[in-house]
Design an enzyme around this catalytic site. Structure first.
Site, PDB file in Angstrom:
ATOM      1  N   GLU A  38      -3.666  12.988  10.111  1.00 25.47           N
ATOM      2  CA  GLU A  38      -4.315  12.740   8.812  1.00 25.47           C
ATOM      3  C   GLU A  38      -5.773  12.393   9.081  1.00 25.47           C
ATOM      4  O   GLU A  38      -6.116  11.259   9.373  1.00 25.47           O
ATOM      5  CB  GLU A  38      -3.638  11.591   8.062  1.00 25.47           C
ATOM      6  CG  GLU A  38      -4.143  11.525   6.620  1.00 25.47           C
ATOM      7  CD  GLU A  38      -4.584  10.147   6.140  1.00 25.47           C
ATOM      8  OE1 GLU A  38      -5.100  10.069   5.019  1.00 25.47           O
ATOM      9  OE2 GLU A  38      -4.438   9.153   6.873  1.00 25.47           O
TER      10      GLU A  38
ATOM     11  N   ARG B 198       3.553  12.472  10.915  1.00 24.07           N
ATOM     12  CA  ARG B 198       2.212  12.420  10.328  1.00 24.07           C
ATOM     13  C   ARG B 198       1.499  11.195  10.878  1.00 24.07           C
ATOM     14  O   ARG B 198       1.919  10.070  10.647  1.00 24.07           O
ATOM     15  CB  ARG B 198       2.290  12.343   8.806  1.00 24.07           C
ATOM     16  CG  ARG B 198       0.944  12.169   8.100  1.00 24.07           C
ATOM     17  CD  ARG B 198       1.162  12.013   6.606  1.00 24.07           C
ATOM     18  NE  ARG B 198      -0.042  11.884   5.825  1.00 24.07           N
ATOM     19  CZ  ARG B 198      -0.673  10.729   5.582  1.00 24.07           C
ATOM     20  NH1 ARG B 198      -0.229   9.609   6.091  1.00 24.07           N
ATOM     21  NH2 ARG B 198      -1.735  10.709   4.807  1.00 24.07           N
TER      22      ARG B 198
ATOM     23  N   GLN C 126      -3.089  -5.415   5.882  1.00 24.16           N
ATOM     24  CA  GLN C 126      -2.857  -4.390   6.917  1.00 24.16           C
ATOM     25  C   GLN C 126      -3.733  -4.720   8.115  1.00 24.16           C
ATOM     26  O   GLN C 126      -4.933  -4.456   8.101  1.00 24.16           O
ATOM     27  CB  GLN C 126      -3.196  -2.994   6.367  1.00 24.16           C
ATOM     28  CG  GLN C 126      -2.213  -2.501   5.321  1.00 24.16           C
ATOM     29  CD  GLN C 126      -2.725  -1.292   4.538  1.00 24.16           C
ATOM     30  OE1 GLN C 126      -3.869  -1.259   4.112  1.00 24.16           O
ATOM     31  NE2 GLN C 126      -1.873  -0.291   4.340  1.00 24.16           N
TER      32      GLN C 126
ATOM     33  N   HIS D  99      -0.626  12.067  -2.416  1.00 26.86           N
ATOM     34  CA  HIS D  99      -0.493  10.709  -2.938  1.00 26.86           C
ATOM     35  C   HIS D  99      -1.816   9.964  -2.994  1.00 26.86           C
ATOM     36  O   HIS D  99      -1.918   8.925  -3.618  1.00 26.86           O
ATOM     37  CB  HIS D  99       0.498   9.948  -2.055  1.00 26.86           C
ATOM     38  CG  HIS D  99      -0.060   9.699  -0.686  1.00 26.86           C
ATOM     39  ND1 HIS D  99      -0.381  10.724   0.186  1.00 26.86           N
ATOM     40  CD2 HIS D  99      -0.402   8.550  -0.050  1.00 26.86           C
ATOM     41  CE1 HIS D  99      -0.875  10.202   1.292  1.00 26.86           C
ATOM     42  NE2 HIS D  99      -0.893   8.888   1.185  1.00 26.86           N
TER      43      HIS D  99
ATOM     44  N   HIS E 178      -2.285   0.203  11.864  1.00 23.37           N
ATOM     45  CA  HIS E 178      -2.115  -1.217  11.524  1.00 23.37           C
ATOM     46  C   HIS E 178      -0.648  -1.528  11.271  1.00 23.37           C
ATOM     47  O   HIS E 178       0.164  -0.625  11.095  1.00 23.37           O
ATOM     48  CB  HIS E 178      -2.931  -1.538  10.274  1.00 23.37           C
ATOM     49  CG  HIS E 178      -2.817  -0.478   9.213  1.00 23.37           C
ATOM     50  ND1 HIS E 178      -3.804   0.465   8.999  1.00 23.37           N
ATOM     51  CD2 HIS E 178      -1.833  -0.161   8.345  1.00 23.37           C
ATOM     52  CE1 HIS E 178      -3.435   1.282   8.033  1.00 23.37           C
ATOM     53  NE2 HIS E 178      -2.229   0.937   7.617  1.00 23.37           N
TER      54      HIS E 178
ATOM     55  N   ASP F  49      -0.837   8.745  10.574  1.00 22.61           N
ATOM     56  CA  ASP F  49      -1.601   8.186   9.467  1.00 22.61           C
ATOM     57  C   ASP F  49      -2.922   7.585   9.944  1.00 22.61           C
ATOM     58  O   ASP F  49      -2.963   6.864  10.946  1.00 22.61           O
ATOM     59  CB  ASP F  49      -0.751   7.100   8.792  1.00 22.61           C
ATOM     60  CG  ASP F  49      -1.460   6.464   7.632  1.00 22.61           C
ATOM     61  OD1 ASP F  49      -1.829   7.199   6.708  1.00 22.61           O
ATOM     62  OD2 ASP F  49      -1.644   5.233   7.646  1.00 22.61           O
TER      63      ASP F  49
ATOM     64  N   ASP G 140       0.842  -1.197   0.000  1.00 29.65           N
ATOM     65  CA  ASP G 140       0.000   0.000   0.000  1.00 29.65           C
ATOM     66  C   ASP G 140       0.882   1.254   0.000  1.00 29.65           C
ATOM     67  O   ASP G 140       0.728   2.148   0.833  1.00 29.65           O
ATOM     68  CB  ASP G 140      -0.961  -0.001   1.206  1.00 29.65           C
ATOM     69  CG  ASP G 140      -1.948   1.159   1.153  1.00 29.65           C
ATOM     70  OD1 ASP G 140      -2.150   1.719   0.065  1.00 29.65           O
ATOM     71  OD2 ASP G 140      -2.503   1.514   2.215  1.00 29.65           O
TER      72      ASP G 140
END
Ligand code: GLC
Ligand code: GLC
Length: 614
Positions: free
Chosen positions: A304, A260, A230, A371, A163, A262, A120
């Protein structure tokens, strides 16, 4: 000796100041497990001891100006190490390009060890202590962050905390039956509870990874909100929190300035809920903030949270109990592209108005592309007052940006097109979405001019917003979509790779040529960035408001800071448009240097004005 005593004192002071709240929160979430709490406190001290002296000095420096990131001086770029320069050493060797581009905030996309065919894009971490071998080593990362710091560039890195990869040592042990390790994830031996979850939990990747659970070869079922490889971590287990905090601190000690977080809204799960943004998520984030304030106070947390505004703002926390330092301005991003398609600024107007009412210490990260895909999370209640309703409008936007809509020059691709929901999202680079690809193919000079103007105007608009503008690597040289992923079996199902192509250094070479596409875009963005950093009126804490331009194609924003004023106008239409000011304006247009005086101006197609008033 004396030196280290001074460092100890600083730590002790910061620790004591925050101890009560930290302990309270920990005990609340983890059932008064004091043993686990004190273990974590000990680990924090160890990471502090290991923290390099230059980083500790930076902690001290930034303490003097705690809002150092809330300015008009930061200009960010996010990039994939391999796409940009092969590996970490390569990025270090290209630091001149980064500097030349005016960048002083560099987000390195995930670079930790991750299985190549199930990564990923690096968001499935198999080892938090190791860099993906092709990209280099931890030493290379340290060398790069040190070089960045030498050049006044702050470095941001993802902390993928929701994860791990199924190849992570914990997951492998859990799969092999290790009871303790199974408790780090969500394991079930039948579908009863997973089915109950499925009733209330929506899907992130409805077509590329349907469902929130995955059945393993032995019949065990594990929670997998994102891809099946994940595995969601169980933050209800204090060992997971403790170990993940340690993983975060060890990355930070490599010289990371911005972490960051996530997919942070997803980190707490409860049966009967949608497993998003639950109250405990905020307690966990608050504890992570406290940990950083104690161990490494110069470090910032970027959350995020790709959600609607009412879900995003709570991640700033309160003035007394802040959580994240920065959050993505995701609704503005999506509303901007909506405006490109509709050429009608009313939604964006409203969005700006709502942002202007938020506290000034909320710092947003502003972006046009990143992205990920563009999700059409718009204010449909408001749009319905113009007769636009959600499903048909999403269809219009997707038709527009995939070029299906009559007259649209856009070239995107759909992402997770779930026909039952009519909810597809969208991929593509800024240049291709603005129409450059189509214009170049047709060799249509006029269309190319317009696509470039649109792209530059969007960047000017992004730079007008309060916060930190972050450019997606490649956009500065108008890089087009890369359809190469269609032929790659590991990537072809995920259209986000459309805008994750290799950085084109040949195109980048043309950035100095005035009459090249690359030169036009690169030089324009650079000029805007310089003007922005030289004019305090762009500072994050400035006041701003929306101006009624009496023209639905033209967005008007007024910024004011310590008596300095800026009037900015953006024409989202491909026709010339008048913009009316809210009185007589007298000032200088900052890009052209022209004097402006009067009640209105004419904007060229996709034109914009930055007028500084004396
Ligand atoms: C984040 C990333 C995205 C990834 C997901 C799962 O939202 O931005 O690229 O797919 O998390 O880690
Ligand atoms: C959703 C998630 C976000 C993720 C993205 C990936 O928007 O909220 O975390 O990055 O999907 O496409």
């Amino acid at each position: 000796m004396k030196h280290s005593a001074a460092w100890e004192k600083e730590f002790a002071e910061r620790f004591e100041e925050r101890f009560d709240e930290f302990k309270w929160l920990y005990c609340e979430v983890y059932n008064n497990d004091l043993q686990a709490f004190y273990w974590l406190c000990g680990a924090m001290h160890e990471y502090y001891e290991k923290r390099g002296a230059s980083l500790k000095k930076l902690d001290r420096e930034r303490k003097k100006t705690p809002f150092w990131y809330s300015t008009n001086k930061l200009f960010g770029m996010m990039l994939y190490v391999d796409n940009f320069a092969g590996d970490l050493k390569g990025v270090k060797a290209k630091i001149d390009y980064i500097k030349e581009s005016g960048i002083n905030y560099l987000h390195l996309m995930p670079l930790l060890k991750s299985p190549k065919d199930r990564s990923d894009g690096g968001y499935a971490v198999a080892d938090f202590k190791r860099v993906q071998p092709e990209l280099g080593t931890m030493k290379d990362l340290e060398a790069l962050t040190a070089e960045c710091h030498k050049n006044d560039i702050s470095v941001c890195l993802d902390f993928v905390m929701n994860h791990t990869s199924e190849d992570h040592a914990w997951a492998k042990a859990a799969r092999a039956g290790d009871e303790e390790m199974r408790k780090r994830y969500f394991f079930f031996d039948n579908w009863d509870i997973p089915f109950q979850f499925e009733r209330t939990v929506p899907q992130v990747f409805p077509t590329t990874a349907p469902g929130n659970f995955t059945e393993l070869e032995n019949g065990d079922i594990v929670m997998t909100t994102f891809y099946p490889y994940q595995w969601d971590l169980n933050y209800g287990n204090c060992v997971v929190f403790n170990d993940m905090v340690c993983n975060m601190l060890s990355l930070i000690n490599r010289g990371i300035d911005i972490i960051r977080l996530d997919a942070v809204p997803y980190i707490w799960k409860e049966l009967g809920t949608n497993c998003r943004n639950l109250p405990t998520v905020h307690k966990l984030v608050r504890m992570m903030r406290l940990v950083c304030e104690i161990v490494c106070p110069s470090v910032l947390l970027l959350g995020e949270v790709v959600m609607e505004p009412s879900k995003v703002a709570p991640y700033f926390g309160t003035k007394e109990k802040p959580e994240c330092h920065m959050l993505y301005n995701v609704t503005t991003m999506a509303s901007t592209w909506h405006t490109v398609a509709t050429k009608d600024v009313r939604l964006l107007n409203r969005q700006m108005q709502q942002l202007s009412e938020l506290p000034k210490d909320y710092v947003f990260l502003n972006y046009l592309r990143c992205h990920d895909d563009i999700g059409w999370g718009l204010d449909y209640d408001y749009l319905s007052s113009f007769g636009m309703s959600e499903v048909p409008h999403k269809k219009f936007l997707n038709d527009y940006f995939t070029g299906k809509f009559e007259g649209s020059p856009s070239r995107g691709e759909l992402y997770n097109d779930d026909e039952s929901l009519g909810d597809a999202r969208l991929c593509g680079t800024a240049a291709s979405l603005c129409g450059m690809e189509t214009a170049l193919e047709k060799e249509d000079k006029e269309a190319l001019r317009q696509a470039i103007d649109c792209d530059v105007m969007l960047h000017a608009y992004m730079l007008t917003q309060s916060g930190i503008p972050v450019i997606y690597s490649g956009d500065e040289i108008a890089q087009l979509n890369d359809r190469g992923y269609h032929g790659d079996p590991d990537k072809k199902a995920d259209s986000r790779y459309l805008h994750r192509g290799k950085f084109d250094w040949e195109k980048a070479e043309r950035r100095h040529l005035q009459n090249s596409v690359e030169g036009a875009v690169y030089q324009a963005i650079l000029t805007l960035e310089r003007i922005r950093s030289q004019n305090e009126v762009f500072t994050a804490s400035a006041d701003f408001s929306v101006i009624d331009t009496v023209n639905d194609h033209v967005l008007g924003i007024r910024r004011e800071y310590q008596g300095k004023r800026l009037y900015a106008f953006f024409n989202f239409s491909p026709q010339e448009q008048p913009a009316y000011f809210d009185g007589i304006l007298s000032g200088t247009e900052l890009v052209s240097g022209k004097k402006v005086r009067g009640l209105s101006e004419t904007l060229k197609p996709y034109g914009f004005l930055w007028i500084r008033c004396e």
